[in-house]
Design a protein around this motif. Sequence first.
Motif, PDB file in Angstrom:
ATOM      1  N   GLY A 122      26.453 -23.596   3.821  1.00  0.00           N
ATOM      2  CA  GLY A 122      26.826 -24.992   4.068  1.00  0.00           C
ATOM      3  C   GLY A 122      27.898 -25.078   5.131  1.00  0.00           C
ATOM      4  O   GLY A 122      29.002 -24.564   4.920  1.00  0.00           O
ATOM      5  N   ASP A 123      27.566 -25.682   6.290  1.00  0.00           N
ATOM      6  CA  ASP A 123      28.590 -25.879   7.335  1.00  0.00           C
ATOM      7  C   ASP A 123      28.708 -27.363   7.657  1.00  0.00           C
ATOM      8  O   ASP A 123      27.840 -27.962   8.269  1.00  0.00           O
ATOM      9  N   GLY A 124      29.823 -27.951   7.203  1.00  0.00           N
ATOM     10  CA  GLY A 124      30.094 -29.372   7.431  1.00  0.00           C
ATOM     11  C   GLY A 124      28.893 -30.225   7.088  1.00  0.00           C
ATOM     12  O   GLY A 124      28.229 -30.006   6.076  1.00  0.00           O
ATOM     13  N   GLY A 125      28.578 -31.169   7.951  1.00  0.00           N
ATOM     14  CA  GLY A 125      27.432 -32.040   7.714  1.00  0.00           C
ATOM     15  C   GLY A 125      26.200 -31.558   8.446  1.00  0.00           C
ATOM     16  O   GLY A 125      25.374 -32.358   8.881  1.00  0.00           O
ATOM     17  N   HIS A 126      26.071 -30.239   8.594  1.00  0.00           N
ATOM     18  CA  HIS A 126      25.033 -29.678   9.469  1.00  0.00           C
ATOM     19  C   HIS A 126      23.858 -29.132   8.669  1.00  0.00           C
ATOM     20  O   HIS A 126      22.882 -29.833   8.433  1.00  0.00           O
ATOM     21  N   HIS A 127      23.950 -27.880   8.198  1.00  0.00           N
ATOM     22  CA  HIS A 127      22.825 -27.249   7.515  1.00  0.00           C
ATOM     23  C   HIS A 127      23.246 -26.525   6.232  1.00  0.00           C
ATOM     24  O   HIS A 127      24.424 -26.203   6.036  1.00  0.00           O
ATOM     25  N   HIS A 128      22.248 -26.244   5.394  1.00  0.00           N
ATOM     26  CA  HIS A 128      22.491 -25.568   4.112  1.00  0.00           C
ATOM     27  C   HIS A 128      21.188 -24.861   3.707  1.00  0.00           C
ATOM     28  O   HIS A 128      20.508 -25.255   2.763  1.00  0.00           O
ATOM     29  N   PRO A 129      20.823 -23.793   4.446  1.00  0.00           N
ATOM     30  CA  PRO A 129      19.489 -23.207   4.290  1.00  0.00           C
ATOM     31  C   PRO A 129      19.209 -22.525   2.955  1.00  0.00           C
ATOM     32  O   PRO A 129      18.044 -22.471   2.547  1.00  0.00           O
ATOM     33  N   SER A 130      20.221 -22.024   2.245  1.00  0.00           N
ATOM     34  CA  SER A 130      19.896 -21.384   0.954  1.00  0.00           C
ATOM     35  C   SER A 130      19.536 -22.454  -0.086  1.00  0.00           C
ATOM     36  O   SER A 130      18.753 -22.202  -1.007  1.00  0.00           O
ATOM     37  N   GLN A 281      16.090 -27.323 -10.963  1.00  0.00           N
ATOM     38  CA  GLN A 281      16.327 -26.937  -9.556  1.00  0.00           C
ATOM     39  C   GLN A 281      17.509 -25.945  -9.448  1.00  0.00           C
ATOM     40  O   GLN A 281      17.455 -24.987  -8.677  1.00  0.00           O
ATOM     41  N   VAL A 282      18.546 -26.178 -10.255  1.00  0.00           N
ATOM     42  CA  VAL A 282      19.704 -25.274 -10.254  1.00  0.00           C
ATOM     43  C   VAL A 282      19.267 -23.847 -10.610  1.00  0.00           C
ATOM     44  O   VAL A 282      19.669 -22.871  -9.970  1.00  0.00           O
ATOM     45  N   LYS A 283      18.419 -23.730 -11.610  1.00  0.00           N
ATOM     46  CA  LYS A 283      17.954 -22.418 -12.060  1.00  0.00           C
ATOM     47  C   LYS A 283      17.087 -21.749 -10.977  1.00  0.00           C
ATOM     48  O   LYS A 283      17.223 -20.564 -10.704  1.00  0.00           O
ATOM     49  N   PHE A 284      16.206 -22.557 -10.376  1.00  0.00           N
ATOM     50  CA  PHE A 284      15.416 -22.010  -9.270  1.00  0.00           C
ATOM     51  C   PHE A 284      16.339 -21.473  -8.165  1.00  0.00           C
ATOM     52  O   PHE A 284      15.997 -20.523  -7.461  1.00  0.00           O
ATOM     53  N   GLY A 285      17.499 -22.126  -8.007  1.00  0.00           N
ATOM     54  CA  GLY A 285      18.450 -21.726  -6.955  1.00  0.00           C
ATOM     55  C   GLY A 285      18.914 -20.291  -7.109  1.00  0.00           C
ATOM     56  O   GLY A 285      19.073 -19.559  -6.121  1.00  0.00           O
TER      57      GLY A 285
END
Length: 300
Positions: A122-130, A281-285
Motif C-alpha cells: 500500500g503506497d498512499g492513494g496509489h496501489h495495493h497489489p497484495s 475475504q480476510v481469510k483468503f488474504g
Amino acid sequence: MHLLEPKDLSISQTAEVLSLARDIIQNPSQYTEKAKGKLLATLFYEPSTRTRLSFESAMLRLGGNVLGFSDSSSSSVSKGETLQDTIRTVGSYVDIIALRHPKEGAPKLASKYSPVPIINAGDGGHHHPSQTITDLLTISELKGGLENLKIAFCGDLKFGRTVHSLTEALGGYAGNFFYFVSPEELKIPEYIRDMLPENSYAEVRDLQEILPDVDVLYMTRVQKERFVSEDEYMRLKDSYILDNAKMLKAKTDMIVMHPLPRVNEIAAEVDNDARAVYFRQVKFGMYARMALISTLLGLK
Ligand code: NCD
C-alpha cells in the motif's frame, strides 16, 4: 522480481499464484516448511492491522520468520534515515520485504535499492497489489471465475488504492463491466479509468439505481487520512451506506466485498446476509499472501 502494482504479474503468472493459493487452502500441511530458514520484513510507515498481520501470519504458516516495524517513529527513520538506506540495510538481513508507505511511489524507489523482492503493501492513494491478489482469489472462488462480471466500486474511488489496483487487474479479463459509484469529489482517477477497454465502464452517483445489475459490490471507506480538509471529509464520509433495505434490490447471488477497515459504509445488520463476504475475504488474504511470498521467493 518485485510486486509494485498488479500488472507486474502477467495474467498467466496471476493464474499460477491463484492456483497455488487454492492448493494451499486444500493441502495446508504440505506448506508448513516451505519457507523454512527464510525471513520476511514488514516495514509499515503507516497504520495497519490486517495487511501486516496477514503477511506475518502467511510467512509464519509457511515456516518462515518475520521481523519489522509497525511504527516508523521507533526506527532510525526518526533520526532522519532515508528510505533508500533503510531498505539497503534491511535488505541485507532478510529475503523479502513488504513495505507500506504514505508516499505514492515509495515502493518503486525502494525496489531500485533493494537486493531482495519488494512487495508494495500500500503506497498512499496509489496501489495495493497484495490486496488485489486477495480480491481476485475471493472473486474467483465465490463467483467461479474472473470474466464476464459486473463489478461496482462504491465510495472513495479517488484515494482508495485497493480500488485502483483491482480495477487495473480486472480490466485485463474479458467481458467485465465496471460501475464507479462515488460523489463527484471522489471519482476514480483518469489514469486508472484509462487502463480499461472502451465502453467497459460507467460513472454514476446513485448506488440503488445500478444495484440490481451487479455481481460484485466492492464497498470502500472514505480515506480520512488523505484529506487536506477535515470539513470536506465530514461532508463526504457518509456518502454511501449499505443496509438491508438496499440489499433487497441486489441479486440473490451478488457478493459484497470490502478491504476493511469498515467505518460507516456497511451497516452491521448486513453482516448476517450470506452475500456479505468481507470476513471470508480476510481469510483468503492470508492464503493469497502465502502464495505470493512463495512465488516471489521462488520456492518450489
Ligand atoms: C485498505 C488499505 O489499507 O488501503 N485496507 C487494507 O489493506 N485491508 C483499505 C482501507 O484502509 O480503507
